[in-house]
Design a protein around this motif. Sequence first.
Motif, PDB file in Angstrom:
ATOM      1  N   LYS A 186      15.292 -11.704   0.634  1.00 48.82           N
ATOM      2  CA  LYS A 186      16.511 -11.690  -0.161  1.00 48.82           C
ATOM      3  C   LYS A 186      16.258 -12.374  -1.502  1.00 48.82           C
ATOM      4  N   GLN A 187      16.879 -11.815  -2.546  1.00 48.47           N
ATOM      5  CA  GLN A 187      16.794 -12.369  -3.890  1.00 48.47           C
ATOM      6  C   GLN A 187      18.145 -12.974  -4.241  1.00 48.47           C
ATOM      7  N   TYR A 188      18.206 -14.260  -4.418  1.00 52.92           N
ATOM      8  CA  TYR A 188      19.446 -14.937  -4.780  1.00 52.92           C
ATOM      9  C   TYR A 188      19.203 -15.851  -5.976  1.00 52.92           C
ATOM     10  N   ARG A 189      20.272 -16.091  -6.731  1.00 52.40           N
ATOM     11  CA  ARG A 189      20.215 -17.066  -7.815  1.00 52.40           C
ATOM     12  C   ARG A 189      21.117 -18.240  -7.454  1.00 52.40           C
ATOM     13  N   GLY A 190      20.800 -19.390  -8.003  1.00 50.57           N
ATOM     14  CA  GLY A 190      21.627 -20.554  -7.727  1.00 50.57           C
ATOM     15  C   GLY A 190      21.172 -21.265  -6.466  1.00 50.57           C
ATOM     16  N   ARG A 191      22.090 -21.441  -5.513  1.00 50.44           N
ATOM     17  CA  ARG A 191      21.750 -22.172  -4.298  1.00 50.44           C
ATOM     18  C   ARG A 191      22.543 -21.655  -3.119  1.00 50.44           C
ATOM     19  N   LEU A 192      22.017 -21.895  -1.955  1.00 51.88           N
ATOM     20  CA  LEU A 192      22.734 -21.627  -0.712  1.00 51.88           C
ATOM     21  C   LEU A 192      23.311 -22.948  -0.202  1.00 51.88           C
ATOM     22  N   TRP A 193      24.435 -22.856   0.527  1.00 53.33           N
ATOM     23  CA  TRP A 193      25.026 -24.082   1.064  1.00 53.33           C
ATOM     24  C   TRP A 193      25.782 -23.774   2.345  1.00 53.33           C
ATOM     25  N   LEU A 194      25.851 -24.801   3.187  1.00 55.22           N
ATOM     26  CA  LEU A 194      26.566 -24.697   4.455  1.00 55.22           C
ATOM     27  C   LEU A 194      27.911 -25.396   4.332  1.00 55.22           C
ATOM     28  N   ASP A 195      28.966 -24.743   4.865  1.00 54.05           N
ATOM     29  CA  ASP A 195      30.271 -25.400   4.878  1.00 54.05           C
ATOM     30  C   ASP A 195      30.410 -26.234   6.154  1.00 54.05           C
ATOM     31  N   PRO A 196      31.492 -27.003   6.300  1.00 53.16           N
ATOM     32  CA  PRO A 196      31.645 -27.862   7.486  1.00 53.16           C
ATOM     33  C   PRO A 196      31.630 -27.102   8.810  1.00 53.16           C
ATOM     34  N   ASP A 197      31.921 -25.800   8.780  1.00 53.32           N
ATOM     35  CA  ASP A 197      31.910 -25.000  10.010  1.00 53.32           C
ATOM     36  C   ASP A 197      30.538 -24.422  10.318  1.00 53.32           C
ATOM     37  N   GLY A 198      29.539 -24.751   9.488  1.00 48.32           N
ATOM     38  CA  GLY A 198      28.190 -24.241   9.713  1.00 48.32           C
ATOM     39  C   GLY A 198      27.965 -22.840   9.196  1.00 48.32           C
ATOM     40  N   LEU A 199      28.849 -22.337   8.331  1.00 53.08           N
ATOM     41  CA  LEU A 199      28.708 -21.005   7.751  1.00 53.08           C
ATOM     42  C   LEU A 199      27.892 -21.098   6.461  1.00 53.08           C
ATOM     43  N   LEU A 200      27.011 -20.137   6.265  1.00 57.31           N
ATOM     44  CA  LEU A 200      26.114 -20.134   5.107  1.00 57.31           C
ATOM     45  C   LEU A 200      26.747 -19.336   3.969  1.00 57.31           C
ATOM     46  N   TRP A 201      26.718 -19.927   2.767  1.00 57.93           N
ATOM     47  CA  TRP A 201      27.292 -19.309   1.577  1.00 57.93           C
ATOM     48  C   TRP A 201      26.231 -19.214   0.484  1.00 57.93           C
ATOM     49  N   HIS A 202      26.381 -18.169  -0.341  1.00 57.57           N
ATOM     50  CA  HIS A 202      25.634 -18.084  -1.590  1.00 57.57           C
ATOM     51  C   HIS A 202      26.666 -18.111  -2.702  1.00 57.57           C
ATOM     52  N   GLY A 203      26.809 -19.278  -3.336  1.00 61.11           N
ATOM     53  CA  GLY A 203      27.890 -19.426  -4.301  1.00 61.11           C
ATOM     54  C   GLY A 203      29.230 -19.268  -3.601  1.00 61.11           C
ATOM     55  N   ARG A 204      29.999 -18.234  -4.016  1.00 62.89           N
ATOM     56  CA  ARG A 204      31.296 -17.950  -3.397  1.00 62.89           C
ATOM     57  C   ARG A 204      31.222 -16.810  -2.393  1.00 62.89           C
TER      58      ARG A 204
END
Length: 304
Positions: A198-216
């Motif tokens: 996968k090609q992504y820009r910026g950063r990935l992050w996990l929310d308190p529920d353990g769900l993975l996000w790329h930006g929004r």
Amino acid sequence: MPRPHPDPDPDGFWPSCDDPQPGVSIRPLTHADLAALLTHLDHDPGDTRNSGVPAPVLAVRVRASVGCPGASAHAEYRRRLAAELAAWTHSLPWRIAAVLAIGLAAWLLATQIVPHLAAPAGGIVAAGLAWRLRFRVTPDTMAWRRGAAGERRTARLLSPLERHGWAVLHDLAIPGTQANIDCDDPECGGGVLAIDTKQYRGRLWLDPDGLLWHGRHLLVATLRKLRWAADQADEVLGVADIQIVAIMAVHGANVPWGQLTADGVIVAPARRMPDLLQALPAILGPERVAWLADRARRRFHAAA
């Protein structure tokens, strides 16, 4: 004992799709091997007194890097590009007419206001409109091109693993679906791995529920699709004691903690793939790797 696979082409070229298929290859016996073999045959197999006689050794290796990395993504890019170019070409007459009409209107208006600048004004307006109406590839189509480039970069990162006994099968299509994966069969690693780039820009992050996000953008659907593709490949491969592990190799974006697992998928930066795979526990031997690679080649097919 395993014989290291030769290093990849130093010029960076990848094997073509017509390269030999995965399997087991036997190197020719050297004079030393032949002498050891003849000496071994001259002795009684049950006689263990002469323990100094070396047993003959046959070197086995797996042909790796089968397939063309990024081939299906690049083919999809070419198809979309051709369709967009055909549509743009079909609309070219009205685009030319619009440029001429706007340029003429600008010239006529300028003759009433600044007659000495009428011609340049008409030309500038016409050129500006022509620039706006030029052919441009859509972002969705460019995403396929970037995806193909990312898969080739991942393949280059994985290529050094070949000399450690890994067999890499690129761009395999899962029968009956539109999904495709890259597979690794390791000699000194943990089973069969399905790797999606996968090609992504910026950063990935996990929310308190353990769900993975790329930006929004929530990546739950992406991860579940990869896990589903690995499960489908597992069924097609049909080996009871082998489970395919789903891995997402990320280019561009930062991954929290350097590596994480979400929805049953290992997510890690693509640059860490070689270290991550070599750290897996050893469970397969070279003959098993060759058998699995050949089975995968026969049961899957190259993605179109």
